[in-house]
Design an enzyme around this catalytic site. Structure first.
Site, short mmCIF file in Angstrom:
data_model
loop_
_atom_site.label_atom_id
_atom_site.label_comp_id
_atom_site.label_asym_id
_atom_site.label_seq_id
_atom_site.Cartn_x
_atom_site.Cartn_y
_atom_site.Cartn_z
N GLY A 195 2.10 2.34 10.73
CA GLY A 195 3.09 3.41 10.59
C GLY A 195 3.76 3.81 11.89
O GLY A 195 4.42 4.85 11.96
N LYS A 207 0.23 4.25 -0.31
CA LYS A 207 -0.35 5.48 0.26
C LYS A 207 -0.04 6.64 -0.68
O LYS A 207 -0.03 6.46 -1.89
CB LYS A 207 0.18 5.71 1.68
CG LYS A 207 0.01 4.45 2.53
CD LYS A 207 0.16 4.67 4.00
CE LYS A 207 -0.09 3.35 4.72
NZ LYS A 207 -0.11 3.47 6.15
N ASN A 249 0.88 -1.17 0.00
CA ASN A 249 0.00 0.00 0.00
C ASN A 249 0.92 1.22 0.00
O ASN A 249 1.48 1.57 1.03
CB ASN A 249 -0.89 -0.03 1.26
CG ASN A 249 -1.69 1.26 1.43
OD1 ASN A 249 -1.77 2.08 0.51
ND2 ASN A 249 -2.25 1.46 2.61
N GLU A 294 -5.85 -4.75 10.42
CA GLU A 294 -4.84 -3.72 10.67
C GLU A 294 -5.14 -2.98 11.96
O GLU A 294 -5.93 -2.02 11.96
CB GLU A 294 -4.80 -2.71 9.52
CG GLU A 294 -4.43 -3.32 8.18
CD GLU A 294 -3.74 -2.31 7.27
OE1 GLU A 294 -2.65 -2.63 6.78
OE2 GLU A 294 -4.28 -1.22 7.07
N HIS A 351 -9.55 1.65 4.46
CA HIS A 351 -8.31 1.76 5.23
C HIS A 351 -8.54 2.73 6.41
O HIS A 351 -9.29 3.70 6.27
CB HIS A 351 -7.19 2.27 4.33
CG HIS A 351 -5.85 2.21 4.99
ND1 HIS A 351 -5.42 3.18 5.87
CD2 HIS A 351 -4.88 1.28 4.94
CE1 HIS A 351 -4.23 2.84 6.32
NE2 HIS A 351 -3.87 1.68 5.77
N SER A 367 3.01 -2.05 10.33
CA SER A 367 4.45 -2.14 10.58
C SER A 367 5.03 -3.52 10.28
O SER A 367 5.97 -3.96 10.94
CB SER A 367 4.79 -1.71 12.01
OG SER A 367 4.37 -0.36 12.22
N GLU A 372 -6.87 5.06 7.52
CA GLU A 372 -6.59 6.48 7.21
C GLU A 372 -7.78 7.11 6.47
O GLU A 372 -8.06 8.29 6.65
CB GLU A 372 -5.30 6.58 6.38
CG GLU A 372 -4.08 6.37 7.26
CD GLU A 372 -2.89 5.73 6.57
OE1 GLU A 372 -2.83 5.74 5.33
OE2 GLU A 372 -2.02 5.19 7.29
P1 PGA Z 1 2.61 0.35 7.61
O1 PGA Z 1 1.16 0.59 6.93
O2 PGA Z 1 3.14 -0.95 7.07
O3 PGA Z 1 3.42 1.54 7.15
O4 PGA Z 1 2.40 0.30 9.07
C1 PGA Z 1 0.29 -0.49 6.75
C2 PGA Z 1 -1.00 0.01 6.14
O5 PGA Z 1 -1.43 1.10 6.53
O6 PGA Z 1 -1.60 -0.66 5.29
#
Ligand code: PGA
Length: 251
Positions: free
Chosen positions: A172, A11, A9, A166, A94, A212, A96
């Site tokens: 993140g 982003k 992903n 998640e 997601h 992460s 976010e």
């Molecule tokens: P990350 O993000 O691996 O940077 O923690 C995962 C995601 O948001 O899908």
């Protein structure tokens, strides 16, 4: 047999030129045929990624989609547009999007239905906040999201859904869930699916862990029975790191 699905992903990272360079490098590194690799790119990068992965088995996906077929919806992209551009997957809901763009379980459900109807595989994201885990309501939160996000789907349709667990506190932050925590919730999700649909459908669904995940912890997370893959943010931006996660999934 569920095929491991390792999805990047990106982003809001990478220009089309940077995407092209990634694809060139990753294509050289991607040798495993027993793992499905996927890059979910920003909409503007999708043509470059589709072109970049031409002649390989690496799939391309989007990070969001609107549920209406077409119309006066400035700034939105439809499922048919994504399909025509060469996408086969789309991340939906997601955290976010839920946090910054007002996504709700109701709109996640509408997007999921629209994606399935168009033959696009939705990767539906669910996960609890840190506070919810501390209050010991993780299972309640996940059960509610699963029920609402997949509302009205048939058992046959559910088999084409990918669920990404998640935990919001792990995204993140560098704070990965332990492999046991990931397995516990992924197993709970499968049990919920069996209850809402049937065991056959539940066994067919690909359930990913995300938050992460990186080349250092992927091995252990992916060794768990109910963790069928990963949704990877930060570590998917570097071809070598992403390839190392794909490799971990193929063991
Ligand atoms: P990350 O993000 O691996 O940077 O923690 C995962 C995601 O948001 O899908």
């Amino acid at each position: 047999m569920r095929i491991p699905l390792i999805a990047g992903n990106w982003k809001m990272f990478k220009t089309p030129q940077e995407a092209e360079a990634f694809c060139e490098r990753f294509k050289e590194l991607y040798k495993d045929t027993d793992v499905q690799a996927l890059i979910c790119a920003p909409a503007i990068d999708i043509p470059a990624v589709v072109k970049g992965f031409e002649g390989s088995n690496i799939k391309v996906g989007a990070q969001n989609v609107y549920f209406e077929k077409e119309g006066a919806f400035t700034g939105e992209v439809s499922v048919d547009m994504l399909k025509a551009a060469g996408c086969s997957f789309c991340i939906i809901g997601h955290s976010e999007r839920r946090q910054y763009f007002g996504e709700t379980d109701e709109t996640v459900n509408k997007r999921t239905v629209a994606a399935l109807n168009a033959g696009l595989k939705p990767i539906v994201c669910v996960g609890e906040l840190k506070w919810e885990r501390e209050c010991n309501i993780t299972e309640e939160v996940i059960a509610r999201q699963i029920k609402l996000d997949l509302w009205s789907l048939t058992a046959e349709q559910v088999k084409n859904v990918v669920i990404a667990y998640e935990p919001v506190w792990a995204i993140g932050t560098g704070k990965t869930a332990t492999a046991d925590q990931a397995e516990e919730v992924c197993a709970f999700i499968r049990a919920q699916l069996a209850k809402l649909y049937n065991q056959d459908a539940a066994d067919a669904v690909t359930i990913q862990y995300g938050g992460s995940m990186n080349d250092g912890n992927a091995d252990e997370l992916l060794s768990k029975t109910n963790v069928d893959g990963g949704l990877i943010g930060g570590a998917s931006l570097v071809a070598e790191k992403f390839a190392a996660i794909v490799k971990a999934a193929s063991k």
